[in-house]
Write an enzyme that holds these catalytic residues in place. Structure first.
Site, PDB file in Angstrom:
ATOM      1  N   LYS A 184       0.827  -1.218   0.000  1.00 19.11           N
ATOM      2  CA  LYS A 184       0.000   0.000   0.000  1.00 19.11           C
ATOM      3  C   LYS A 184       0.853   1.255   0.000  1.00 19.11           C
ATOM      4  O   LYS A 184       0.399   2.325  -0.428  1.00 19.11           O
ATOM      5  CB  LYS A 184      -0.980  -0.025   1.167  1.00 19.11           C
ATOM      6  CG  LYS A 184      -0.355  -0.144   2.550  1.00 19.11           C
ATOM      7  CD  LYS A 184       0.141   1.171   3.123  1.00 19.11           C
ATOM      8  CE  LYS A 184       0.905   0.954   4.407  1.00 19.11           C
ATOM      9  NZ  LYS A 184       1.433   2.204   4.972  1.00 19.11           N
ATOM     10  N   THR A 235      -3.723   5.438   4.038  1.00 15.58           N
ATOM     11  CA  THR A 235      -2.513   6.081   3.524  1.00 15.58           C
ATOM     12  C   THR A 235      -2.745   6.819   2.210  1.00 15.58           C
ATOM     13  O   THR A 235      -1.991   7.739   1.885  1.00 15.58           O
ATOM     14  CB  THR A 235      -1.380   5.059   3.336  1.00 15.58           C
ATOM     15  OG1 THR A 235      -1.851   3.981   2.547  1.00 15.58           O
ATOM     16  CG2 THR A 235      -0.896   4.526   4.662  1.00 15.58           C
TER      17      THR A 235
END
Length: 309
Positions: A163, A220
């Site tokens: 990610k 994020t």
């Protein structure tokens, strides 16, 4: 049951925060950090749970300094990244170093600054040894920090590592002001790419749809608290990689992970178009605008393919 005694290796923001969460749960905690020095082995010796909260670059030095673990102690790896050279995850490295001990991977949408403010969050403690994951769950869980368990540490770690690459891409998307449609499309395809990589490496697809995959991806890709997001945003605004890293004054794991992921994907024949463009951007081979054109101009195909690899 014997009360747990915890050693935290790493005195950065995340290590210090984990130590405080554990301390508030009533467990004795000792912290060792490279900056403060001291005898790491002495800190670890009384511990039943050893939490390693260092960057990818710090894993091998800590591993080399940690000669032994106390009998029955479990090791918790919180590092989100891939190891250069071996392309292994940190927990895989720890398991090879200490094959007789339980190793737990801890990962999730855990922006440290938010947790430090007392905001609620959830995470995953993953291990092939269920009882080891459950021990970590008991040590860390509180009213503001919910801990789940699973038995897929590889998928859990890959979610946390991959990610970061996608967060760089999301930062570029926002830095170029491409809009909500583009960003939603990017995050959706980023998740598909993460699943494709994880399954090819032997992880379970459903793990990537949980907290350590989709959850961490959403956090994020949508928060300026994410260093990887901020790096992508800065690149889209015309800053150089060196300028951004100097400004952030901290490790941005997505840079290393991008390079390792592209190398791994080339070796295994895994399609990673988003990671490839992030890699090209970091290497200054394309501009942010050119990276977008490349992704939008790829061959047309069905959204779902019978052969996901």
């Amino acid at each position: 049951m014997t009360p747990e005694v915890v050693a935290v290796l790493g005195g950065g923001m995340w290590g210090s925060l984990l130590a405080e969460l554990i301390r508030r749960n009533g467990y004795p905690v000792q912290v060792w950090s490279r900056r403060q020095g001291g005898d790491m082995q002495a800190v670890v010796q009384p511990a039943t749970v050893v939490v390693v909260a260092v960057s990818v670059a710090g894993v091998l030095p800590v591993m080399q300094g940690l000669k032994t673990l106390p009998p029955d102690a479990i090791l918790v790896s919180t590092t989100k990244g891939l190891m250069p050279g071996s392309c292994s995850t940190p927990a895989q490295m720890w398991q090879r170093a200490f094959p007789e001990h339980g190793v737990v991977a801890l990962s999730g949408p855990n922006l440290a600054a938010e947790i430090a403010q007392g905001l609620p969050a959830a995470t995953v403690a993953a291990s092939v040894r269920v009882e080891a994951a459950q021990r970590v769950q008991r040590v860390l869980a509180s009213e503001r920090f919910r801990v789940y368990t699973n038995d897929d540490p590889l998928g859990t770690e890959l979610g946390g590592a991959l990610k970061n690459v996608m967060a760089i891409a999301a930062g570029v998307c926002d830095g170029l002001h491409l809009g909500a449609n583009a960003k939603a499309s990017l995050i959706t395809r980023a998740l598909a790419e993460m699943v494709r990589v994880a399954v090819a490496l032997g992880a379970h697809a459903h793990t990537l749809y949980g907290l350590s995959g989709l959850g961490d991806l959403l956090a994020t890709c949508n928060s300026p608290l994410s260093r990887n997001y901020r790096l992508g945003y800065g690149l889209a605004q015309g800053q150089s990689l060196a300028e951004i890293l100097q400004e952030l004054q901290t490790t941005v794991e997505g840079v290393n992970t991008t390079h390792v992921l592209v190398q791994l994907a080339d070796q295994r024949g895994i399609r990673v178009p988003i990671a490839q463009q992030v890699y090209q951007l970091l290497e200054q081979r394309v501009t942010p605008q050119q990276a977008v054109v490349e992704l939008m101009g790829r061959d047309l195909k069905a959204e779902f393919h019978p052969n996901p690899l």
